[in-house]
Design a protein around this motif. Structure first.
Motif, short mmCIF file in Angstrom:
data_model
loop_
_atom_site.label_atom_id
_atom_site.label_comp_id
_atom_site.label_asym_id
_atom_site.label_seq_id
_atom_site.Cartn_x
_atom_site.Cartn_y
_atom_site.Cartn_z
N VAL A 1 61.33 -42.93 2.76
CA VAL A 1 62.15 -43.96 1.91
C VAL A 1 63.39 -43.59 1.46
O VAL A 1 63.58 -42.32 0.84
CB VAL A 1 61.32 -44.51 0.84
CG1 VAL A 1 62.04 -45.34 -0.26
CG2 VAL A 1 59.89 -45.05 1.24
N ILE B 1 54.99 -45.31 -2.30
CA ILE B 1 55.98 -44.28 -1.69
C ILE B 1 55.34 -42.96 -2.10
O ILE B 1 55.22 -42.67 -3.24
CB ILE B 1 57.41 -44.48 -2.12
CG1 ILE B 1 57.94 -45.85 -2.23
CG2 ILE B 1 58.19 -43.53 -1.51
CD1 ILE B 1 59.15 -46.18 -2.95
N GLY C 1 59.38 -32.39 -1.86
CA GLY C 1 60.12 -33.53 -2.67
C GLY C 1 59.96 -33.34 -4.12
O GLY C 1 60.09 -34.23 -4.87
N GLY D 1 48.86 -31.67 -11.96
CA GLY D 1 47.74 -31.13 -11.54
C GLY D 1 46.96 -31.92 -10.68
O GLY D 1 47.44 -32.99 -10.83
N ILE E 1 56.05 -27.93 -10.29
CA ILE E 1 54.94 -28.08 -9.64
C ILE E 1 54.18 -29.21 -10.41
O ILE E 1 53.09 -29.84 -9.75
CB ILE E 1 53.98 -26.98 -9.63
CG1 ILE E 1 53.41 -26.52 -10.95
CG2 ILE E 1 54.60 -25.84 -9.13
CD1 ILE E 1 51.91 -25.75 -10.92
N GLY F 1 52.94 -40.91 -10.13
CA GLY F 1 52.67 -39.55 -9.75
C GLY F 1 52.53 -38.86 -10.85
O GLY F 1 52.47 -39.22 -12.14
N GLY G 1 51.06 -38.32 -1.68
CA GLY G 1 50.47 -37.22 -2.59
C GLY G 1 49.08 -37.66 -3.14
O GLY G 1 48.78 -39.08 -2.88
N ASN H 1 48.21 -38.42 -5.73
CA ASN H 1 48.17 -39.95 -6.73
C ASN H 1 48.50 -41.18 -6.12
O ASN H 1 47.88 -42.08 -6.72
CB ASN H 1 49.14 -39.47 -7.89
CG ASN H 1 48.46 -38.53 -9.06
OD1 ASN H 1 47.37 -38.86 -9.46
ND2 ASN H 1 49.13 -37.51 -9.54
N SER I 1 49.97 -25.83 -1.30
CA SER I 1 50.56 -25.72 -2.55
C SER I 1 49.49 -25.45 -3.75
O SER I 1 49.03 -24.32 -3.87
CB SER I 1 51.16 -27.02 -2.86
OG SER I 1 52.30 -27.29 -1.99
N ASN J 1 55.36 -42.62 -5.95
CA ASN J 1 54.55 -41.29 -6.32
C ASN J 1 55.54 -40.21 -6.59
O ASN J 1 54.96 -39.32 -6.83
CB ASN J 1 53.51 -41.02 -5.10
CG ASN J 1 52.65 -39.81 -4.99
OD1 ASN J 1 52.22 -39.45 -4.22
ND2 ASN J 1 52.51 -39.43 -6.29
C1 LIG Z 1 52.62 -24.44 -5.44
C2 LIG Z 1 51.74 -25.28 -6.23
C3 LIG Z 1 50.41 -24.90 -6.70
C4 LIG Z 1 49.81 -25.73 -7.54
N1 LIG Z 1 48.66 -25.29 -8.00
C5 LIG Z 1 47.80 -26.17 -8.50
C6 LIG Z 1 46.24 -26.19 -8.54
O1 LIG Z 1 45.84 -24.97 -8.13
N2 LIG Z 1 45.54 -26.90 -9.39
C7 LIG Z 1 46.17 -28.04 -9.48
O2 LIG Z 1 45.19 -28.81 -10.07
N3 LIG Z 1 47.27 -28.27 -9.41
C8 LIG Z 1 48.13 -27.42 -8.79
N4 LIG Z 1 49.48 -27.87 -8.58
C9 LIG Z 1 49.87 -29.20 -9.07
C10 LIG Z 1 49.55 -30.35 -8.39
O3 LIG Z 1 49.60 -29.80 -6.89
C11 LIG Z 1 50.42 -31.35 -8.42
O4 LIG Z 1 50.62 -31.59 -9.94
C12 LIG Z 1 49.98 -32.69 -7.86
O5 LIG Z 1 49.35 -32.09 -6.53
C13 LIG Z 1 51.05 -33.66 -7.56
O6 LIG Z 1 50.52 -34.62 -7.07
P1 LIG Z 1 51.25 -36.22 -6.81
O7 LIG Z 1 50.55 -37.15 -6.24
O8 LIG Z 1 51.49 -36.48 -8.38
O9 LIG Z 1 52.70 -35.66 -6.18
P2 LIG Z 1 53.14 -35.05 -4.99
O10 LIG Z 1 52.00 -34.20 -4.53
O11 LIG Z 1 54.25 -34.45 -5.29
O12 LIG Z 1 53.23 -36.19 -3.84
C14 LIG Z 1 54.44 -37.23 -3.64
C15 LIG Z 1 54.57 -37.16 -2.03
O13 LIG Z 1 55.61 -38.05 -2.10
C16 LIG Z 1 56.30 -37.58 -0.71
N5 LIG Z 1 57.45 -38.26 -0.70
C17 LIG Z 1 58.49 -37.49 -1.41
N6 LIG Z 1 59.77 -37.97 -1.14
C18 LIG Z 1 59.21 -39.14 -0.48
C19 LIG Z 1 60.36 -40.12 0.27
N7 LIG Z 1 61.43 -40.44 -0.12
N8 LIG Z 1 59.54 -41.20 1.13
C20 LIG Z 1 58.22 -40.92 1.18
N9 LIG Z 1 57.41 -40.06 0.63
C21 LIG Z 1 58.16 -39.08 0.04
C22 LIG Z 1 55.84 -36.34 -0.48
O14 LIG Z 1 55.91 -35.69 0.74
C23 LIG Z 1 54.46 -35.97 -1.19
O15 LIG Z 1 53.39 -36.34 -0.30
C24 LIG Z 1 50.37 -26.99 -7.79
C25 LIG Z 1 51.50 -27.35 -7.44
C26 LIG Z 1 52.21 -26.50 -6.48
C27 LIG Z 1 53.59 -26.99 -6.07
#
Ligand SMILES: Cc1cc2nc3c(=O)[nH]c(=O)nc-3n(C[C@H](O)[C@H](O)[C@H](O)COP(=O)(O)OP(=O)(O)OC[C@H]3O[C@@H](n4cnc5c(N)ncnc54)[C@H](O)[C@@H]3O)c2cc1C
Lengths: 398, 541
Positions: free
Chosen positions: B270, B13, B464, B511, B470, B503, B16, B18, B60, B299
């Protein structure tokens, strides 16, 4: 030192002697030393090497870190800082010192110049202001970096005294090893010390940056009488190994910049036990060094001669051909005066003793093809090369 | 109710980075994997979108360093189009017209430090060595599952022993320093090294990014490390730009996933993770469609996962409590700006390389702390800490020739100002940021063609991220390592069978790192008794 906003345009700055060295540089073989552009080789390595060993070589030392330590508490402060007993140091004299952190690991080495009763200059390999100031708590001292405010020129080799005398330095032949004297040369005030990093007769000249070029010219004016060569760092590396001088940060890791536990070294481990006076009273690192001194040595930076003529750069050492690995070469040179491979090697001890036999595995190239050779190594306790004229006063005339 | 014909081994789900990493390793192991993503684009907080014609924003995240090279290598992301170009410098503008630059060239960097303080120039060597030592230690744990310290299972005992072994590779005095480091504020930590106000402010910035803490709050020293422990090509602490923006990272991951036979469905949100008999059976989308799978991986952040897309009745009450109290305060905003040309900065000499790197405008610790004070009072900082970059100087794919893209990360921005967010307030927040930059760049405002302004409201609504945090959860020690997201749940397994988390809420945290996704994949493959497709960590020694 006045640093403007435009300093980024030139990553390596020019020393006060740069114009003259650049004019002589046929190789354009430059490197960086403490933010300055310095020659690796000015013209020809063997010429520069033999200038030190047979004539007179001149080298720009300006980038070497220099600290001025003044104040009523300067001596007590220094006594606490360094491992050596400096109670016999007097104005006009220089001594070699090292200093350690609380764990008894070497932070750096350097030469300590006593310029006046409460006035010292400490020359160091690495950046020390942070450590020097941290150590100054509770002492009546003033410490300042003067690296960039004092130009320094090494004049080294058997004819260096003759050259400088001809250039106008009076009574220089009376100066003893590790002595300092203030002289005039063609109207330029110059502090002269009989010191150097070459293991030969030699002097170091300390002047204001604005007098640097005139001083250089005064020395090089004697070229009609004596052969004089500007020398680069590559030749210095050869002669300092011949003299058995070590370089913290190159031959072993310095304590305050060490990341991996156990990669720093104590004075005993790098063969500098002779500058540690455990009975002189308290100094930084003493407790740890006392403890270490009562244990068998774990390793030792050792002078070795490697048999044969294969070029040595990095190499592992073994207790026998194809045997256990017991050490590694840290720096090495072929010695043109001794016709031998000389090296400093970090060697593990067994029960406090070096292994009875040492073999080096040498990987070397011939026409781009790699070969391996085994060569036996022989431990040396004395400097590899230490000519008599180096310490005679007056020095013999050449 | 629709029942999909497809029966998947795994549903992830969220697309992202990850989720995509996790899915890619599972697909590589031969599993039938589907990623469902609520947005019409993939990447979550690692995305590039064209919101203004001809300009691509890293909406982001905007710079890359933490992303594990092992993952890059194992998924062959280079062949899937990823390129990370090292960034060269960072700088802080001073209010008096001067600036401090941390230049890429070590000689110039040192000389610039000397320009501000001779002592600090030398202390920087000790500082760098100390930070590098902590980085080296912590890097050992990024691609490993944290041990459960309360468990006696052989694997936990082994992992715990590994952790202690690495810890004891530090000397005794360094162990004390490291423990101190973890509990200190960045300001106090830096004051052990530096005396110059600008240098202190410059080096503090990284430790408040994304966190609801101030430079004097205990715990911020670690956040500095979290930003320093990555690398670009072995250069530890270095950051880089992904060519094409951060979407290039998720784009390459998506492409790798598809190459291994995985599927992605966008516009598929979801609503619920389906549980039957303490075991997941699949997911229900908001459209009502149900998809079944043996395994479901979330995720989403831990709070969202357990409080929004799972039924509390399916969960242990203690876990629900933990999830509700999970520290996930939003504190950051973001501006992405399309520029008609390259802005000039009055205090920089012509040709200065400092515009190529991070630019900051907060030159004292006091100003940093005041920026935090505003946030505590639910206001955006009137004098915020901004991390500004103009990546189009390197990357021609982001803007038309001669035009530029500016990314501005803003600390602090409240989860909700008094009375809640409105579009108007969002724009006022954006204006505060633009005004700050314009103080140092007179032509900046005139060059602005378009700006995307994001507050925690937009971050939560679009990606989300709960409260817009972040990192999917605060990076304090109570939420790190075996405590992330909660004690007892740090090994990527959820409270019901066949449910996992991947996630940034999980170890090693936020990050663009990929490590949570890869670590979770390893655990899933282990439970399925499938060969491990995830990479072992590269060693620094
Ligand atoms: C403004 C900002 C700047 C940042 N700058 C940096 C940087 O420069 N360098 C760095 O390393 N890190 C940075 N970070 C942190 C980094 O981007 C995040 O920690 C990382 O991208 C998170 O990745 P993830 O895959 O864990 O989760 P996420 O990227 O949060 O992925 C979660 C996914 O789930 C999806 N989702 C949510 N709810 C649902 C649902 N109910 N059903 C289906 N899909 C859903 C979302 O749309 C998203 O695509 C930044 C973050 C932000 C917000």
């Amino acid at each position: 030192m006045n640093i403007g906003h435009e300093h980024f345009r030139r990553a390596l700055q020019h020393t006060p002697f740069h114009d003259r060295i650049a004019a002589l540089s046929a190789t354009e073989d430059w490197t960086g030393w403490n933010g300055y552009k310095v020659a690796r080789v000015v013209d020809k390595l063997s010429t520069e090497y033999f200038a030190v060993r047979s004539g007179c070589a001149v080298m720009d030392l300006t980038p070497m870190e220099k600290y001025r330590i003044t104040g009523n508490g300067a001596r007590e402060y220094l006594d606490r800082l360094v491992t050596r007993n400096i109670s016999k140091l007097r104005p006009g004299r220089v001594t070699y010192v090292i200093w350690c952190n609380d764990e008894g690991k070497v932070i750096d080495d350097g030469t300590l110049f006593q310029l006046g009763e409460y006035d010292y200059r400490l020359c160091a390999q690495h950046h020390q202001l942070d450590w020097l100031l941290m150590s100054a708590t509770g002492f009546d001292v003033h410490i300042e970096t003067e690296t960039h405010d004092v130009a320094a020129l090494a004049v080294q080799g058997p004819t260096s005294c003759s050259v400088l005398t001809a250039a106008g330095f009076d009574k220089l032949d009376q100066l003893k090893p590790f002595g300092i004297v203030d002289l005039q040369c063609k109207g330029i005030p110059v502090t002269v010390s009989r010191t150097g990093f070459t293991g030969d007769l030699g002097y170091e000249l300390w002047v204001k940056p604005e007098d640097a070029l005139n001083l250089w010219d005064a020395v090089f004016d004697v070229r009609g009488l004596y052969d004089i060569h500007a020398m680069g760092l590559d030749a210095l590396e050869m002669v300092r190994i011949e003299a058995g001088f070590i370089m913290p940060g190159f031959d072993f890791n310095t304590a305050e910049s060490t990341i991996r536990n156990g990669h720093d070294r104590s004075p005993f481990e790098v063969g500098l036990g002779w500058v540690v006076n455990l009975d002189k009273g308290h100094f930084t690192g003493r407790k740890a060094l006392l403890a270490e001194n009562s244990r068998p040595a774990r390793r030792r930076l050792t002078k070795i001669v490697i048999d044969g003529n294969k070029p040595v750069r990095e190499a592992f050492l073994y207790d026998r051909k194809n045997g256990e690995q017991v050490g590694e070469v840290k720096c090495a040179t072929w010695s043109p005066v001794l016709k031998a491979n000389l090296a400093l090697a970090d060697i593990d001890c067994v029960n406090g003793k070096l292994p009875p036999k040492l073999w080096a595995r040498l990987d070397y190239q011939r026409e781009l093809k790699w070969h391996t050779a085994w060569a036996e190594c022989h431990v040396q306790s004395k400097p590899f090369y230490n000519p008599e004229h180096r310490s005679a006063t007056p020095p013999p005339r050449f | 109710m629709l029942l999909s014909a497809n029966n998947y081994d795994v549903i992830v789900i969220g697309a992202g980075h990850n989720g995509l990493t996790n899915a890619a390793f599972l697909a590589k192991a031969g599993l039938h994997v589907l990623v469902v993503e609520k947005n019409s684009y993939t990447g979550g907080a690692t995305a590039s979108r064209e919101l203004y014609d001809g300009w691509k924003y890293s909406n982001s995240s905007y710079v890359c360093s933490l992303f594990r090279p092992e993952i890059y290598n194992a998924l062959d992301l280079g062949r899937h189009g990823l390129k990370v170009i090292p960034l060269t410098s960072s700088m802080t503008f001073k209010q008096d017209g001067d600036y401090f630059g941390s230049y890429h060239n070590p000689n110039v960097r040192r000389r610039e430090l000397m320009r501000h303080s001779m002592r600090d120039a030398d202390a920087a060597i000790r500082f760098d060595a100390d930070i590098m030592r902590w980085c080296k230690l912590i890097r050992n744990f990024l691609l490993r599952t944290p041990p459960d310290p309360g468990s006696f299972r052989p694997r936990d005992a082994f992992e715990f022993a590994y952790l202690m072994k690495k810890f004891h590779e530090l000397s005794e005095s360094k162990i004390y320093e490291f423990i101190r480091f973890f509990t200190m504020s960045i300001a106090e930590y830096l004051e052990n090294y530096f005396e110059n106000e600008t240098i202190l402010a410059h080096y503090s910035g990284g430790s408040i990014i994304g966190t609801g803490l101030g430079v004097y709050s205990p715990g911020t020293a670690y956040v500095a490390l979290h930003h320093a422990m990555g690398d670009v090509d072995g250069n530890i602490g270095a950051w880089g730009f992904a060519r094409g923006g951060m979407g290039a990272v998720s784009g390459a991951l998506a492409s790798a996933l598809q190459a291994h036979g995985g599927e992605i469905r966008t516009d598929a949100e979801v609503a619920k993770i389906l549980v039957s008999g303490n075991r997941t059976t699949g997911v229900r989308l908001t459209s009502g469609e149900e998809l079944s799978a043996k395994i479901v991986v979330s995720n989403l952040d831990a709070k969202r996962t357990f409080t929004q897309i799972m039924d509390e009745s399916d969960l242990p009450p203690k876990l629900v409590e933990r999830a509700r109290n999970f520290k996930i305060r939003g504190s950051s905003g973001k501006l992405n700006i399309a520029l008609d040309g390259m802005p000039t900065f009055s205090s920089l000499p012509k040709g200065s390389p400092l515009t190529l790197g991070h630019m900051h405008f907060t030159d004292t610790l006091t100003r940093l702390e005041k920026a935090y004070d505003d946030w505590k009072d639910d206001r955006w900082s009137t004098d915020p800490y901004c991390d500004v970059l103009i990546p189009s100087q390197y990357d021609p794919s982001l803007a038309p020739p001669g035009k530029h893209m500016m990314t501005v990360f803003v600390q602090y921005c409240p989860v909700a100002p008094e009375g809640g967010w409105s579009d108007d307030k969002r724009d006022q927040f954006g204006q505060t940021v633009i005004d700050q930059i314009a103080d140092y760049s007179p032509d900046f405002k005139n060059l602005i063609l378009h700006a995307e302004i994001r507050t925690p409201r937009e971050l939560e609504a679009e990606i989300g991220l709960t409260e817009g945090n972040i990192f999917q959860g605060e990076l304090t020690f109570d939420q790190l390592l075996f405590n992330r997201p909660f004690p007892g749940y740090a090994q990527y397994r959820g409270p019901v069978r066949n449910m996992y988390m991947c996630g940034s809420s999980t170890h090693p945290g936020g990050g663009v790192m990929g490590a949570p996704g890869a670590n979770a994949a390893r655990e899933i493959l282990r439970d399925l008794k499938k060969p491990d497709t995830t990479p072992a960590a590269f060693s620094d020694d």
